[in-house]
Scaffold this active site. Structure first.
Site, short mmCIF file in Angstrom:
data_model
loop_
_atom_site.label_atom_id
_atom_site.label_comp_id
_atom_site.label_asym_id
_atom_site.label_seq_id
_atom_site.Cartn_x
_atom_site.Cartn_y
_atom_site.Cartn_z
N ASP A 43 0.87 -1.17 0.00
CA ASP A 43 0.00 0.00 0.00
C ASP A 43 0.91 1.23 0.00
O ASP A 43 2.13 1.12 0.22
CB ASP A 43 -0.89 -0.03 1.24
N ASP A 45 -0.18 5.09 1.15
CA ASP A 45 -0.43 5.93 2.32
C ASP A 45 -0.46 5.10 3.60
O ASP A 45 -1.23 4.13 3.70
CB ASP A 45 -1.76 6.67 2.17
N ASP A 231 -1.60 -0.98 6.32
CA ASP A 231 -1.52 -0.29 7.61
C ASP A 231 -2.87 -0.11 8.28
O ASP A 231 -2.93 0.31 9.44
CB ASP A 231 -0.90 1.10 7.42
#
Length: 301
Positions: A43, A45, A231
């Site tokens: 990923d 961000d 995240d």
């Protein structure tokens, strides 16, 4: 010029065609068309760069610039509220639609303009807000971006391994994600990615598995051989819906989420402090099979 080059690099590796670039590997070369044993998908961000607070500040700045108000009160997203949004809704426009349709129950006025009264007017407002927010966010990234500990090192290790395909899969808009990648990874590293799929490249945002399914198909690899670095709960749900293993590098905004309950293979505060490397991720899969435990002795209990 660097940003335009980043756009071309990421567009080429994310496009429908497969770029026939060669990766230099200790005097060996491996083409994009080669068969990979595993894939490591990042990923953007929150994984490559801890960006969520920058996003929140950029949204609030865009709201202030547009003089948005609901029932006479300025529109502003608190840290606590944005934590809820980022852990439940993927993509900026869906977040804003959710806020005005579900949280406030009405769209805002903008300066002297009345609240939008038709779906087209609502979409136009959201589009304009997102465009301005993206420009603000890019300026924040330019000034403050620093990669999260260990992520570039792990990516470089994977890029140097001819058996591992490497990709970036981000729900952010293409402009925003390319700015992050340009500042944190640089053009040379971007050019080595096997896939780079950004929010504008797919029609469904995370937690839909579409972006990870698309990455797997472009690489040409089974889902069981893909490991995703995420995240947030939204990202984890997308990875699991795609049938992939997922390692979560949680942030201050997501640390209290119960990632194991929703299928995470491992969670760590960051990659560097736990010395996460390729061997700790793919070594168990090679030795113990595709259901083997990951990050043994390194992950949070």
């Amino acid at each position: 010029m660097n940003f335009l080059l980043s756009f071309f690099i990421c567009f080429s590796s994310a496009g429908a065609f497969a770029p026939m670039r060669l990766r230099n590997l200790n005097s060996k070369t491996v083409s994009f068309a080669s068969k990979y044993e595993f894939a490591l998908l990042f990923d953007c961000d929150g994984v490559i760069l801890e960006t969520e607070e920058l996003h929140r500040l950029a949204y609030n700045e865009a709201f202030r610039a547009a003089d948005l108000k609901v029932d006479g009160e300025p529109v502003e997203w608190s840290v606590e509220y944005y934590d809820v949004l980022q852990n439940s809704i993927g993509g900026g426009k869906p977040k804003m639609f959710f806020h005005f349709r579900n949280t406030t129950g009405q769209f805002p006025t903008s300066g002297d303009k009345p609240a939008p009264s038709t779906p087209n007017e609502e979409q136009d407002l959201i589009d304009r807000l997102q465009t301005h927010k993206t420009a603000i966010y890019q300026s924040f990234v330019e000034a403050k971006a620093v990669p999260r500990p260990g992520v570039v090192q792990l990516m470089d290790e994977a890029l140097a391994d001819p058996t591992i395909a490497v990709g970036v899969c981000s729900a952010s808009t293409k402009e925003a994600a390319l700015k992050v990648l340009s500042v944190t990874l640089g053009e040379e590293r971007q050019g080595k990615l096997d896939v780079c799929i950004l929010g504008d490249d797919v029609s469904e945002k995370k937690p839909s598995p579409m972006i990870y399914n698309e990455a797997r198909e472009r690489i040409g690899i089974d889902k069981e051989r893909c490991v995703v670095i995420e995240d947030s709960m939204v990202g984890l749900r997308a990875a699991k819906a795609a049938g992939m293993r997922c390692v979560v590098t949680y942030t201050s905004s997501t640390k209290n989420e119960d990632f194991y309950e929703f299928g995470a293979s491992a969670k760590v505060p960051d990659l560097e402090s736990r010395k996460v490397n390729l061997e700790s991720i793919f070594g168990p899969l090679r030795k113990g099979g595709l259901d083997a435990e990951l990050l043994v002795g390194k992950k949070d209990p």
